[in-house]
Design an enzyme around this catalytic site. Sequence first.
Site, PDB file in Angstrom:
ATOM      1  N   GLY A  40       3.375  10.425  85.951  1.00 53.80           N
ATOM      2  CA  GLY A  40       2.146  10.427  85.155  1.00 53.80           C
ATOM      3  C   GLY A  40       1.549   9.036  85.075  1.00 53.80           C
ATOM      4  O   GLY A  40       2.276   8.051  85.037  1.00 53.80           O
TER       5      GLY A  40
ATOM      6  N   ASP B 258       5.707   7.222  77.118  1.00 54.26           N
ATOM      7  CA  ASP B 258       6.829   7.792  76.352  1.00 54.26           C
ATOM      8  C   ASP B 258       7.801   6.716  75.868  1.00 54.26           C
ATOM      9  O   ASP B 258       8.570   6.964  74.933  1.00 54.26           O
ATOM     10  CB  ASP B 258       7.607   8.805  77.203  1.00 54.26           C
ATOM     11  CG  ASP B 258       6.725   9.909  77.749  1.00 54.26           C
ATOM     12  OD1 ASP B 258       5.658  10.161  77.162  1.00 54.26           O
ATOM     13  OD2 ASP B 258       7.096  10.516  78.778  1.00 54.26           O
TER      14      ASP B 258
ATOM     15  N   GLU C  35       5.652  16.022  70.770  1.00 53.53           N
ATOM     16  CA  GLU C  35       5.624  17.290  71.523  1.00 53.53           C
ATOM     17  C   GLU C  35       7.027  17.847  71.768  1.00 53.53           C
ATOM     18  O   GLU C  35       7.196  19.046  71.970  1.00 53.53           O
ATOM     19  CB  GLU C  35       4.893  17.111  72.863  1.00 53.53           C
ATOM     20  CG  GLU C  35       5.584  16.151  73.821  1.00 53.53           C
ATOM     21  CD  GLU C  35       4.876  16.022  75.163  1.00 53.53           C
ATOM     22  OE1 GLU C  35       3.967  16.816  75.455  1.00 53.53           O
ATOM     23  OE2 GLU C  35       5.246  15.102  75.928  1.00 53.53           O
TER      24      GLU C  35
ATOM     25  N   GLY D 153      10.798   7.523  83.838  1.00 58.97           N
ATOM     26  CA  GLY D 153      12.213   7.865  83.963  1.00 58.97           C
ATOM     27  C   GLY D 153      12.526   8.616  85.252  1.00 58.97           C
ATOM     28  O   GLY D 153      13.482   8.285  85.962  1.00 58.97           O
ATOM     29  N   GLY D 154      11.716   9.618  85.574  1.00 62.20           N
ATOM     30  CA  GLY D 154      11.946  10.391  86.791  1.00 62.20           C
ATOM     31  C   GLY D 154      11.802   9.517  88.025  1.00 62.20           C
ATOM     32  O   GLY D 154      12.557   9.660  89.002  1.00 62.20           O
TER      33      GLY D 154
ATOM     34  N   ARG E  89      -6.843  18.985  53.037  1.00 65.25           N
ATOM     35  CA  ARG E  89      -6.102  19.731  54.056  1.00 65.25           C
ATOM     36  C   ARG E  89      -4.812  19.025  54.475  1.00 65.25           C
ATOM     37  O   ARG E  89      -4.690  17.804  54.322  1.00 65.25           O
ATOM     38  CB  ARG E  89      -6.960  19.874  55.323  1.00 65.25           C
ATOM     39  CG  ARG E  89      -7.976  20.959  55.229  1.00 65.25           C
ATOM     40  CD  ARG E  89      -8.880  20.960  56.443  1.00 65.25           C
ATOM     41  NE  ARG E  89      -9.785  22.096  56.396  1.00 65.25           N
ATOM     42  CZ  ARG E  89     -10.892  22.213  57.113  1.00 65.25           C
ATOM     43  NH1 ARG E  89     -11.246  21.243  57.935  1.00 65.25           N
ATOM     44  NH2 ARG E  89     -11.647  23.280  57.019  1.00 65.25           N
TER      45      ARG E  89
END
Length: 358
Positions: free
Chosen positions: A16, A140, A235, A116-117, A175
Amino acid sequence: MAKSKSKRIGIFTAGGDCPGLNAAIRGVAKAARRKYGIEVIGIYDGFQGLIENRWRALDWDDLSGILTIGGTMLRTSRTKPHAYQLPGGETIDMTAQAYENYRSLGLDCLVILGGGGTQRNALRLVEAGCNVITLPKTIDNDIAGTDVCFGYDTAVTIGTEAIDRLHSTADSHKRIMVLELMGNKSGWLALGAGVAGGADAILIPEIPFDIEVVADSIRDRDRQGKRFSIVAVAEGAEPRGGFADDEEYEHAGEGHHVGTRVGRRLEVLTELEARVTILGYVQRGGSPTPADRLLATKLGTASADLLAEGTYNVMVASRGEGWKALPLEDVAGERRTVPLDHAWVRAARLIGTSFGDE
Ligand code: F6P
């Protein structure tokens, strides 16, 4: 010195994208060319371009005006050399082809900018015979061995601004505002933006949450007369025991975003109105912050020093104001998660932020 002048390297970005990649490319290539006379070629689209032999030499003009630009001038892909996808969807191992192209280009080393990948995939190329230097990039912030990854500061800045903006609309409408941030399986991004933005609850994968505990903390705020609560959710965050067996969460599904699920459950439990924002790819776009430009430039230029002295098969890690070359094999496959006693977690707890666990 004479030996380093004849070197030729290839550089590419994989996985990414994130802000700071162009700053790092500029740092590597300018220092390599200017100080050491190393020829630099840019390989397009990550490992895919290496396998398909798509590249061009980078000259001075290519390296000007890119420091501030987001994305990557070399483009990127999620292609893995050992699982290259054919048009029909079948995958084959193209590691040998990647090595063959590296050899035929006459490269002394590949500089690979990735997360990382990518560290794991870069190690595969080392095992196939390539010399490699990697730089740690990802919003990340989850790469082992480095204090911080470039791209993270920009994403935290964007996440913080989102929380800042949610405050006024949350207050106006009375809210609960749930903001889902990226971060893959680590909570650095939600934690950083959550603490910096003053979120009232922060939910991260490292601390499985109990939604009743989060709801209690929001009810407490309501009783104190607070008109809103902001919940920052990573996430990758999960409730204790996971989502799988929890029917309540099943009904709150909607695309299976954790943010949506948390928002719907909080609305039911607190009887307060909740709204959900999934921040998404906005976190990866735009110009890098000064901190990311500094980091990318430091690590990029450091890799030029390593190229010149012939130190290969390392990742250039940031350590304090300096840097350190770490053996790639020690880094690849390791994930840097948020330690439970991290100073930001402790600080947030001390000011009353809920992590949904106590
Ligand atoms: O690793 C960066 C990241 O943005 C993660 O935070 C997110 O989970 C993932 O990439 C999204 O990947 P893709 O760009 O393939 O959708």
